[in-house]
Design a protein around this motif. Structure first.
Motif, PDB file in Angstrom:
ATOM      1  N   ASP A 142      -4.916  -1.496 -11.530  1.00  0.00           N
ATOM      2  CA  ASP A 142      -5.139  -0.383 -10.623  1.00  0.00           C
ATOM      3  C   ASP A 142      -6.459  -0.560  -9.881  1.00  0.00           C
ATOM      4  O   ASP A 142      -7.462  -0.973 -10.461  1.00  0.00           O
ATOM      5  CB  ASP A 142      -5.178   0.943 -11.398  1.00  0.00           C
ATOM      6  CG  ASP A 142      -3.821   1.311 -11.981  1.00  0.00           C
ATOM      7  OD1 ASP A 142      -2.859   0.541 -11.781  1.00  0.00           O
ATOM      8  OD2 ASP A 142      -3.729   2.362 -12.629  1.00  0.00           O
ATOM      9  N   GLU A 143      -6.425  -0.213  -8.580  1.00  0.00           N
ATOM     10  CA  GLU A 143      -7.637  -0.279  -7.783  1.00  0.00           C
ATOM     11  C   GLU A 143      -7.478   0.634  -6.573  1.00  0.00           C
ATOM     12  O   GLU A 143      -6.373   0.808  -6.061  1.00  0.00           O
ATOM     13  CB  GLU A 143      -7.896  -1.715  -7.321  1.00  0.00           C
ATOM     14  CG  GLU A 143      -9.237  -1.907  -6.616  1.00  0.00           C
ATOM     15  CD  GLU A 143      -9.510  -3.363  -6.257  1.00  0.00           C
ATOM     16  OE1 GLU A 143     -10.655  -3.666  -5.863  1.00  0.00           O
ATOM     17  OE2 GLU A 143      -8.582  -4.186  -6.366  1.00  0.00           O
ATOM     18  N   ASN A 144      -8.587   1.231  -6.133  1.00  0.00           N
ATOM     19  CA  ASN A 144      -8.552   2.011  -4.911  1.00  0.00           C
ATOM     20  C   ASN A 144      -8.165   1.109  -3.748  1.00  0.00           C
ATOM     21  O   ASN A 144      -8.642  -0.015  -3.631  1.00  0.00           O
ATOM     22  CB  ASN A 144      -9.917   2.651  -4.655  1.00  0.00           C
ATOM     23  CG  ASN A 144      -9.948   3.458  -3.369  1.00  0.00           C
ATOM     24  OD1 ASN A 144     -10.180   2.918  -2.294  1.00  0.00           O
ATOM     25  ND2 ASN A 144      -9.709   4.752  -3.491  1.00  0.00           N
ATOM     26  N   GLN A 145      -7.292   1.613  -2.872  1.00  0.00           N
ATOM     27  CA  GLN A 145      -6.757   0.766  -1.799  1.00  0.00           C
ATOM     28  C   GLN A 145      -7.824   0.344  -0.793  1.00  0.00           C
ATOM     29  O   GLN A 145      -7.817  -0.793  -0.312  1.00  0.00           O
ATOM     30  CB  GLN A 145      -5.613   1.491  -1.084  1.00  0.00           C
ATOM     31  CG  GLN A 145      -4.396   1.669  -1.981  1.00  0.00           C
ATOM     32  CD  GLN A 145      -3.231   2.316  -1.264  1.00  0.00           C
ATOM     33  OE1 GLN A 145      -2.087   1.926  -1.453  1.00  0.00           O
ATOM     34  NE2 GLN A 145      -3.488   3.338  -0.447  1.00  0.00           N
ATOM     35  N   HIS A 159      -9.783  -2.297  -2.428  1.00  0.00           N
ATOM     36  CA  HIS A 159      -8.994  -3.521  -2.543  1.00  0.00           C
ATOM     37  C   HIS A 159      -8.937  -4.267  -1.210  1.00  0.00           C
ATOM     38  O   HIS A 159      -9.121  -5.492  -1.166  1.00  0.00           O
ATOM     39  CB  HIS A 159      -7.576  -3.184  -3.012  1.00  0.00           C
ATOM     40  CG  HIS A 159      -6.712  -4.383  -3.219  1.00  0.00           C
ATOM     41  ND1 HIS A 159      -6.771  -5.160  -4.360  1.00  0.00           N
ATOM     42  CD2 HIS A 159      -5.766  -4.959  -2.427  1.00  0.00           C
ATOM     43  CE1 HIS A 159      -5.906  -6.158  -4.267  1.00  0.00           C
ATOM     44  NE2 HIS A 159      -5.276  -6.056  -3.095  1.00  0.00           N
ATOM     45  N   TYR A 172       0.838  -1.192   0.000  1.00  0.00           N
ATOM     46  CA  TYR A 172       0.000   0.000   0.000  1.00  0.00           C
ATOM     47  C   TYR A 172       0.874   1.244   0.000  1.00  0.00           C
ATOM     48  O   TYR A 172       2.075   1.186   0.287  1.00  0.00           O
ATOM     49  CB  TYR A 172      -0.965   0.018   1.196  1.00  0.00           C
ATOM     50  CG  TYR A 172      -0.318   0.198   2.545  1.00  0.00           C
ATOM     51  CD1 TYR A 172      -0.222   1.465   3.133  1.00  0.00           C
ATOM     52  CD2 TYR A 172       0.185  -0.886   3.262  1.00  0.00           C
ATOM     53  CE1 TYR A 172       0.357   1.638   4.397  1.00  0.00           C
ATOM     54  CE2 TYR A 172       0.759  -0.721   4.513  1.00  0.00           C
ATOM     55  CZ  TYR A 172       0.850   0.542   5.071  1.00  0.00           C
ATOM     56  OH  TYR A 172       1.426   0.702   6.302  1.00  0.00           O
ATOM     57  N   ASN A 175      -6.926   6.323   1.009  1.00  0.00           N
ATOM     58  CA  ASN A 175      -7.955   6.508  -0.014  1.00  0.00           C
ATOM     59  C   ASN A 175      -7.324   7.036  -1.305  1.00  0.00           C
ATOM     60  O   ASN A 175      -7.370   8.231  -1.598  1.00  0.00           O
ATOM     61  CB  ASN A 175      -9.046   7.445   0.497  1.00  0.00           C
ATOM     62  CG  ASN A 175     -10.260   7.452  -0.407  1.00  0.00           C
ATOM     63  OD1 ASN A 175     -10.328   6.717  -1.391  1.00  0.00           O
ATOM     64  ND2 ASN A 175     -11.240   8.288  -0.072  1.00  0.00           N
ATOM     65  N   ARG A 176      -6.756   6.125  -2.070  1.00  0.00           N
ATOM     66  CA  ARG A 176      -6.097   6.434  -3.340  1.00  0.00           C
ATOM     67  C   ARG A 176      -5.946   5.126  -4.116  1.00  0.00           C
ATOM     68  O   ARG A 176      -6.108   4.032  -3.578  1.00  0.00           O
ATOM     69  CB  ARG A 176      -4.715   7.044  -3.119  1.00  0.00           C
ATOM     70  CG  ARG A 176      -3.818   6.238  -2.203  1.00  0.00           C
ATOM     71  CD  ARG A 176      -2.365   6.627  -2.354  1.00  0.00           C
ATOM     72  NE  ARG A 176      -1.826   6.169  -3.630  1.00  0.00           N
ATOM     73  CZ  ARG A 176      -0.620   6.508  -4.097  1.00  0.00           C
ATOM     74  NH1 ARG A 176       0.139   7.326  -3.395  1.00  0.00           N
ATOM     75  NH2 ARG A 176      -0.183   6.042  -5.248  1.00  0.00           N
ATOM     76  N   ASP A 177      -5.607   5.239  -5.387  1.00  0.00           N
ATOM     77  CA  ASP A 177      -5.385   4.053  -6.206  1.00  0.00           C
ATOM     78  C   ASP A 177      -3.973   3.519  -6.002  1.00  0.00           C
ATOM     79  O   ASP A 177      -3.046   4.265  -5.673  1.00  0.00           O
ATOM     80  CB  ASP A 177      -5.597   4.373  -7.689  1.00  0.00           C
ATOM     81  CG  ASP A 177      -7.062   4.527  -8.047  1.00  0.00           C
ATOM     82  OD1 ASP A 177      -7.923   4.264  -7.180  1.00  0.00           O
ATOM     83  OD2 ASP A 177      -7.354   4.904  -9.200  1.00  0.00           O
ATOM     84  N   TYR A 178      -3.824   2.208  -6.217  1.00  0.00           N
ATOM     85  CA  TYR A 178      -2.520   1.556  -6.191  1.00  0.00           C
ATOM     86  C   TYR A 178      -2.448   0.618  -7.388  1.00  0.00           C
ATOM     87  O   TYR A 178      -3.454   0.017  -7.768  1.00  0.00           O
ATOM     88  CB  TYR A 178      -2.336   0.766  -4.887  1.00  0.00           C
ATOM     89  CG  TYR A 178      -0.935   0.223  -4.700  1.00  0.00           C
ATOM     90  CD1 TYR A 178       0.026   0.950  -4.005  1.00  0.00           C
ATOM     91  CD2 TYR A 178      -0.564  -1.024  -5.225  1.00  0.00           C
ATOM     92  CE1 TYR A 178       1.310   0.457  -3.832  1.00  0.00           C
ATOM     93  CE2 TYR A 178       0.712  -1.516  -5.057  1.00  0.00           C
ATOM     94  CZ  TYR A 178       1.655  -0.771  -4.362  1.00  0.00           C
ATOM     95  OH  TYR A 178       2.926  -1.246  -4.199  1.00  0.00           O
ATOM     96  N   ARG A 179      -1.262   0.507  -7.967  1.00  0.00           N
ATOM     97  CA  ARG A 179      -1.084  -0.401  -9.108  1.00  0.00           C
ATOM     98  C   ARG A 179      -0.692  -1.779  -8.594  1.00  0.00           C
ATOM     99  O   ARG A 179       0.470  -2.082  -8.362  1.00  0.00           O
ATOM    100  CB  ARG A 179      -0.032   0.142 -10.064  1.00  0.00           C
ATOM    101  CG  ARG A 179       0.258  -0.760 -11.260  1.00  0.00           C
ATOM    102  CD  ARG A 179       0.783   0.015 -12.442  1.00  0.00           C
ATOM    103  NE  ARG A 179      -0.243   0.904 -12.967  1.00  0.00           N
ATOM    104  CZ  ARG A 179      -0.054   1.740 -13.996  1.00  0.00           C
ATOM    105  NH1 ARG A 179       1.130   1.815 -14.572  1.00  0.00           N
ATOM    106  NH2 ARG A 179      -1.038   2.504 -14.423  1.00  0.00           N
TER     107      ARG A 179
END
Length: 383
Positions: free
Chosen positions: A235-238, A241, A58, A226-230
């Motif tokens: 890619d998906e919001n943490q 996920h 993360y 609260n952000r996206d991660y690859r």
């Protein structure tokens, strides 16, 4: 469609390869294992710092500054348990949770570098990590990995320092000091001592309540995550996920959850960026229950922009920490304000934060100065 399926198959194959040969994650409910690999959370294998199965990486919207080091953060939990969501506080993690943070530096591009040369900038073109899967050890220098372990009687922090061969990290309860040299893209060099805190110092930042001094994680809060991660599979919001893989319960849709700004985001407001920077770097101590609660200066994101956050607030104690300045923040005048003065210092007794850095974060100080310069108002001095 077939191309998407092929890419997914390749990603899953890469994921399986990363786990090959690794024993399952081992949770130790007592003691201090001598090697990081005794936990089987992250291990140096085949030229890659690999993440084990179920170890979820993360990132934070705005990270804590540590001498320009980069950090690979992960969470692991036993099967069948989840963390409980909170909109404001650290998530309530179950017993058995292991959170890791590996501090590393990119290597300079110059092949003639010295053994202690590290780079402060992060060039993604060098492919430090496969998506969501650790670090390419040919391109980075590992310094330390810190573990936060949720045991039956609470959280415990355990530090490990990587050896010169970058093959293993060894237990370092008394901390460590490493002489390193930062090398910028332009070739500018800065010598500094990277300090690994000893185990007893962890409470300085990680004690949410200074009365009990029980430690807990800082980063895993809704507004930071609260952000996206690859990830390896895209890619998906943490928050989404963590909910999907069963590591989190009770979270709303990401759009309905709090979110701090990225301090480097040019599209975010100056105020949002500065407040996010102060929140992660200072708010864990400067809050009503934290280690700095006697200062009357609160710097977490919930603090209103008034005297509580330092605007026209005189310090509670005189001395070198003030730099002979009268107020924590003087609207419009950053050079007359105590806050950027202490952020700029590297002198013990003056610098803030008190531990965790040996260098000045030039870009961070510039952000806080710009934020103060944009404020309006007058501070009245009573004689």
């Amino acid at each position: 469609m077939w191309m998407r399926e092929l890419l997914l198959l390749l990603a899953l194959s890469c994921l399986a390869a990363c786990h090959r040969g690794m024993e399952p994650v081992a949770f130790h409910d007592e003691g201090y294992p001598a090697k990081l690999s005794d936990w089987h959370v992250v291990e140096a294998r085949d030229g890659v710092l690999q993440l084990n199965e179920g170890v979820v990486p993360y990132e934070l919207n705005t990270p804590l500054f540590t001498d320009y080091a980069h950090k690979l953060r992960t969470i692991w939990m036993p099967k069948g348990v989840s963390a409980k969501y909170s909109p404001t506080d650290t998530f309530d993690f179950p017993v058995g949770t292991i959170i890791s943070k590996t501090f590393f530096y990119p290597l300079p591009k110059d092949a003639a570098r010295n053994a202690t040369d590290v780079a402060g900038t992060y060039d993604t073109s060098l492919d430090f990590a496969a998506p969501g899967q650790g670090l390419n050890l040919a391109n980075v220098h590992l310094v330390e990995t810190r573990l936060l372990i949720r045991r039956r009687d609470g959280w415990v922090a355990i530090p490990y320092v990587w050896n010169a061969d970058q093959t293993e990290a060894m237990l370092a309860r008394t901390g460590d000091v490493q002489a390193l040299t930062l090398v910028s893209d332009s070739g500018e060099r800065e010598n500094f001592n990277y300090v690994v805190p000893d185990q007893s110092q962890c409470v300085s930042c990680h004690a949410h309540d200074w009365n009990t001094r029980a430690i807990q994680p800082i980063g895993p809060k809704a507004r930071h995550l609260n952000r996206d991660y690859r990830y390896a599979d895209g890619d998906e919001n943490q928050l989404a996920h963590l909910m999907r893989v069963g590591y989190l319960t009770g979270a709303p849709a990401p759009a309905d959850a709090p979110r701090n700004a990225n301090w480097m985001d040019p599209h975010a407001s100056l105020d949002a960026r500065a407040r996010a920077y102060l929140d992660i770097n200072c708010g864990h101590c400067h809050n009503p229950k934290g280690a700095a609660n006697t200062t009357g200066l609160t710097l977490d994101i919930a603090t209103p922009e008034d005297r509580h956050i330092g605007i026209c607030k005189p310090p509670t104690a005189a001395g070198q920490g003030t730099g002979d300045h009268l107020f924590d923040i003087v609207p419009g005048y950053p050079d007359d304000s105590i806050l950027p003065y202490r952020l700029s210092s590297t002198e013990p007794g003056t610098m803030m934060p008190e531990i965790g850095r040996s260098t000045m974060h030039r870009e961070g100080v510039a952000l806080i100065k710009a934020w103060i310069a944009a404020q309006s108002g007058d501070c009245v001095v009573l004689h």
